[in-house]
Motif scaffolding. Structure first.
Motif, PDB file in Angstrom:
ATOM      1  N   GLU A  64       0.825  -1.213   0.000  1.00 40.42           N
ATOM      2  CA  GLU A  64       0.000   0.000   0.000  1.00 40.42           C
ATOM      3  C   GLU A  64       0.857   1.260   0.000  1.00 40.42           C
ATOM      4  O   GLU A  64       0.521   2.240  -0.678  1.00 40.42           O
ATOM      5  N   ASP A  65       1.966   1.229   0.730  1.00 43.66           N
ATOM      6  CA  ASP A  65       2.856   2.390   0.767  1.00 43.66           C
ATOM      7  C   ASP A  65       3.434   2.682  -0.618  1.00 43.66           C
ATOM      8  O   ASP A  65       3.498   3.836  -1.038  1.00 43.66           O
ATOM      9  N   LEU A  66       3.838   1.636  -1.333  1.00 46.55           N
ATOM     10  CA  LEU A  66       4.368   1.836  -2.676  1.00 46.55           C
ATOM     11  C   LEU A  66       3.290   2.386  -3.605  1.00 46.55           C
ATOM     12  O   LEU A  66       3.540   3.322  -4.374  1.00 46.55           O
ATOM     13  N   GLU A  67       2.107   1.844  -3.517  1.00 47.35           N
ATOM     14  CA  GLU A  67       1.003   2.329  -4.355  1.00 47.35           C
ATOM     15  C   GLU A  67       0.713   3.803  -4.072  1.00 47.35           C
ATOM     16  O   GLU A  67       0.487   4.590  -4.995  1.00 47.35           O
ATOM     17  N   ARG A  68       0.761   4.187  -2.808  1.00 48.74           N
ATOM     18  CA  ARG A  68       0.524   5.581  -2.431  1.00 48.74           C
ATOM     19  C   ARG A  68       1.627   6.488  -3.002  1.00 48.74           C
ATOM     20  O   ARG A  68       1.351   7.579  -3.506  1.00 48.74           O
ATOM     21  N   GLU A  69       2.879   6.025  -2.959  1.00 53.62           N
ATOM     22  CA  GLU A  69       3.982   6.804  -3.525  1.00 53.62           C
ATOM     23  C   GLU A  69       3.793   7.023  -5.024  1.00 53.62           C
ATOM     24  O   GLU A  69       4.020   8.113  -5.533  1.00 53.62           O
ATOM     25  N   VAL A  70       3.369   5.975  -5.726  1.00 55.78           N
ATOM     26  CA  VAL A  70       3.150   6.111  -7.170  1.00 55.78           C
ATOM     27  C   VAL A  70       1.983   7.054  -7.432  1.00 55.78           C
ATOM     28  O   VAL A  70       2.036   7.885  -8.340  1.00 55.78           O
ATOM     29  N   ASP A  71       0.935   6.949  -6.625  1.00 62.51           N
ATOM     30  CA  ASP A  71      -0.188   7.883  -6.766  1.00 62.51           C
ATOM     31  C   ASP A  71       0.278   9.326  -6.616  1.00 62.51           C
ATOM     32  O   ASP A  71      -0.170  10.215  -7.343  1.00 62.51           O
ATOM     33  N   LEU A  72       1.189   9.570  -5.680  1.00 66.92           N
ATOM     34  CA  LEU A  72       1.701  10.926  -5.474  1.00 66.92           C
ATOM     35  C   LEU A  72       2.491  11.425  -6.680  1.00 66.92           C
ATOM     36  O   LEU A  72       2.486  12.624  -6.981  1.00 66.92           O
ATOM     37  N   LEU A  73       3.159  10.515  -7.390  1.00 69.52           N
ATOM     38  CA  LEU A  73       3.879  10.907  -8.596  1.00 69.52           C
ATOM     39  C   LEU A  73       2.933  11.523  -9.626  1.00 69.52           C
ATOM     40  O   LEU A  73       3.312  12.405 -10.385  1.00 69.52           O
ATOM     41  N   TYR A  74       1.694  11.032  -9.636  1.00 68.57           N
ATOM     42  CA  TYR A  74       0.724  11.453 -10.644  1.00 68.57           C
ATOM     43  C   TYR A  74      -0.430  12.257 -10.036  1.00 68.57           C
ATOM     44  O   TYR A  74      -1.498  12.348 -10.609  1.00 68.57           O
ATOM     45  N   GLU A  75      -0.171  12.867  -8.897  1.00 72.27           N
ATOM     46  CA  GLU A  75      -1.220  13.605  -8.201  1.00 72.27           C
ATOM     47  C   GLU A  75      -1.775  14.766  -9.039  1.00 72.27           C
ATOM     48  O   GLU A  75      -2.987  14.974  -9.093  1.00 72.27           O
ATOM     49  N   THR A  76      -0.909  15.490  -9.708  1.00 76.47           N
ATOM     50  CA  THR A  76      -1.372  16.619 -10.526  1.00 76.47           C
ATOM     51  C   THR A  76      -2.304  16.136 -11.628  1.00 76.47           C
ATOM     52  O   THR A  76      -3.371  16.718 -11.848  1.00 76.47           O
ATOM     53  N   GLU A  77      -1.913  15.080 -12.313  1.00 78.10           N
ATOM     54  CA  GLU A  77      -2.748  14.533 -13.378  1.00 78.10           C
ATOM     55  C   GLU A  77      -4.103  14.079 -12.833  1.00 78.10           C
ATOM     56  O   GLU A  77      -5.138  14.291 -13.451  1.00 78.10           O
ATOM     57  N   THR A  78      -4.071  13.473 -11.674  1.00 78.03           N
ATOM     58  CA  THR A  78      -5.289  12.969 -11.058  1.00 78.03           C
ATOM     59  C   THR A  78      -6.229  14.104 -10.679  1.00 78.03           C
ATOM     60  O   THR A  78      -7.409  14.085 -11.007  1.00 78.03           O
ATOM     61  N   THR A  79      -5.699  15.103  -9.998  1.00 79.48           N
ATOM     62  CA  THR A  79      -6.562  16.187  -9.511  1.00 79.48           C
ATOM     63  C   THR A  79      -7.035  17.089 -10.636  1.00 79.48           C
ATOM     64  O   THR A  79      -8.107  17.677 -10.542  1.00 79.48           O
ATOM     65  N   GLN A  80      -6.241  17.190 -11.704  1.00 78.62           N
ATOM     66  CA  GLN A  80      -6.624  18.062 -12.811  1.00 78.62           C
ATOM     67  C   GLN A  80      -7.210  17.297 -13.999  1.00 78.62           C
ATOM     68  O   GLN A  80      -7.461  17.865 -15.052  1.00 78.62           O
ATOM     69  N   SER A  81      -7.391  15.989 -13.837  1.00 78.85           N
ATOM     70  CA  SER A  81      -8.017  15.121 -14.844  1.00 78.85           C
ATOM     71  C   SER A  81      -7.396  15.256 -16.232  1.00 78.85           C
ATOM     72  O   SER A  81      -8.075  15.510 -17.217  1.00 78.85           O
ATOM     73  N   PHE A  82      -6.085  15.069 -16.288  1.00 82.03           N
ATOM     74  CA  PHE A  82      -5.446  15.010 -17.600  1.00 82.03           C
ATOM     75  C   PHE A  82      -4.413  13.893 -17.583  1.00 82.03           C
ATOM     76  O   PHE A  82      -3.998  13.411 -16.543  1.00 82.03           O
ATOM     77  N   ASN A  83      -4.047  13.451 -18.773  1.00 79.65           N
ATOM     78  CA  ASN A  83      -3.108  12.358 -18.915  1.00 79.65           C
ATOM     79  C   ASN A  83      -1.824  12.895 -19.513  1.00 79.65           C
ATOM     80  O   ASN A  83      -1.784  13.275 -20.675  1.00 79.65           O
ATOM     81  N   SER A  84      -0.759  12.929 -18.732  1.00 76.27           N
ATOM     82  CA  SER A  84       0.515  13.463 -19.191  1.00 76.27           C
ATOM     83  C   SER A  84       1.302  12.448 -20.014  1.00 76.27           C
ATOM     84  O   SER A  84       2.236  12.826 -20.709  1.00 76.27           O
ATOM     85  N   ASN A  85       0.935  11.175 -19.917  1.00 81.76           N
ATOM     86  CA  ASN A  85       1.701  10.097 -20.567  1.00 81.76           C
ATOM     87  C   ASN A  85       3.165  10.142 -20.144  1.00 81.76           C
ATOM     88  O   ASN A  85       4.054   9.826 -20.920  1.00 81.76           O
ATOM     89  N   ASP A  86       3.418  10.543 -18.921  1.00 79.20           N
ATOM     90  CA  ASP A  86       4.776  10.692 -18.413  1.00 79.20           C
ATOM     91  C   ASP A  86       5.209   9.421 -17.690  1.00 79.20           C
ATOM     92  O   ASP A  86       4.952   9.243 -16.511  1.00 79.20           O
ATOM     93  N   TYR A  87       5.858   8.545 -18.434  1.00 83.17           N
ATOM     94  CA  TYR A  87       6.354   7.299 -17.859  1.00 83.17           C
ATOM     95  C   TYR A  87       7.716   7.508 -17.210  1.00 83.17           C
ATOM     96  O   TYR A  87       8.133   6.716 -16.385  1.00 83.17           O
ATOM     97  N   LEU A  88       8.415   8.550 -17.617  1.00 87.38           N
ATOM     98  CA  LEU A  88       9.770   8.781 -17.142  1.00 87.38           C
ATOM     99  C   LEU A  88       9.819   8.890 -15.624  1.00 87.38           C
ATOM    100  O   LEU A  88      10.675   8.292 -14.976  1.00 87.38           O
ATOM    101  N   LYS A  89       8.879   9.621 -15.022  1.00 87.84           N
ATOM    102  CA  LYS A  89       8.924   9.746 -13.561  1.00 87.84           C
ATOM    103  C   LYS A  89       8.645   8.405 -12.883  1.00 87.84           C
ATOM    104  O   LYS A  89       9.198   8.116 -11.834  1.00 87.84           O
ATOM    105  N   LEU A  90       7.844   7.555 -13.511  1.00 92.35           N
ATOM    106  CA  LEU A  90       7.618   6.222 -12.963  1.00 92.35           C
ATOM    107  C   LEU A  90       8.912   5.402 -13.021  1.00 92.35           C
ATOM    108  O   LEU A  90       9.303   4.779 -12.032  1.00 92.35           O
ATOM    109  N   PHE A  91       9.580   5.418 -14.174  1.00 89.78           N
ATOM    110  CA  PHE A  91      10.824   4.640 -14.301  1.00 89.78           C
ATOM    111  C   PHE A  91      11.930   5.181 -13.393  1.00 89.78           C
ATOM    112  O   PHE A  91      12.719   4.401 -12.868  1.00 89.78           O
ATOM    113  N   ARG A  92      11.972   6.468 -13.187  1.00 88.31           N
ATOM    114  CA  ARG A  92      12.942   7.011 -12.231  1.00 88.31           C
ATOM    115  C   ARG A  92      12.635   6.527 -10.820  1.00 88.31           C
ATOM    116  O   ARG A  92      13.538   6.168 -10.065  1.00 88.31           O
ATOM    117  N   HIS A  93      11.356   6.512 -10.470  1.00 93.74           N
ATOM    118  CA  HIS A  93      10.949   6.031  -9.142  1.00 93.74           C
ATOM    119  C   HIS A  93      11.297   4.553  -8.980  1.00 93.74           C
ATOM    120  O   HIS A  93      11.782   4.135  -7.923  1.00 93.74           O
TER     121      HIS A  93
END
Length: 189
Positions: A64-93
């Motif tokens: 759950e902690d890891l899932e929450r961290e990944v959610d935080l990576l994409y918090e802006t996209e989630t709250t603003q309802s857009f898809n950045s298609n930004d995989y780079l921050k996921l791979f860095r994480h």
């Protein structure tokens, strides 16, 4: 509770998680005992049980902690309802937290998660809104396989190279915002 006790509790929890993750690299979950963890952490069993009912609850918490961290990576996209298609921050994480991701996959949590954010507009365009559940599953499974292979190979490629691999595989196709989470798929509409 006072600040000193809160800090001490957080430090104990972090030590427990760290030792648990280390032990999981050489043992199976059912082989790890609370005593193993407490000895390596130099903590009393009561400290463990004050935070977790058992090893399985600890395992769930790590996932759950890891899932929450990944959610935080994409918090802006989630709250603003857009898809950045930004995989780079996921791979860095992933590269920065390899042991945690290896643990997540070893515990089998990847078989439980659903893509949390799936760009339904692209799905409608590219797949004529047909069989979307199958496209989501295909993407999820492919992404999992690529991440697992990258981890198994010691993350030799850079996050930038992995980002390009994903982009080239899914160029012109539906994409995700966030990949981890044990909840049902939600769609941007």
């Amino acid at each position: 509770m006072n600040t000193k006790n809160n800090r001490r509790r957080r430090e104990s929890i972090e030590r427990i998680k760290k030792v648990f993750i280390e032990l999981l690299q050489t043992k199976e979950l059912h082989e790890i005992t609370v005593s193993d963890i407490c000895k390596r952490c130099e903590l009393n069993r009561s400290t463990f049980y004050a935070n977790y009912a058992d090893i399985y609850e600890l395992a769930d918490k790590v996932g759950e902690d890891l899932e929450r961290e990944v959610d935080l990576l994409y918090e802006t996209e989630t709250t603003q309802s857009f898809n950045s298609n930004d995989y780079l921050k996921l791979f860095r994480h992933i590269k920065e937290n390899q042991l945690v991701y290896c643990t997540y996959f070893k515990l089998g949590y990847d078989n439980q998660f659903k893509l949390k954010y799936y760009d339904i507009h692209q799905a409608k365009q590219h797949f004529d809104n047909q069989h979307i559940e199958y496209h989501i599953e295909f993407f999820r499974s492919g992404l999992n396989a690529i991440v697992k292979k990258w981890l198994a190979d010691g993350c030799r490629e850079t996050p930038e190279e992995m980002n390009e691999i994903i982009r080239s595989e899914y160029r012109g196709r539906v994409s995700f915002v966030s990949g981890l989470g044990r909840t049902d798929a939600r769609c941007h509409e």
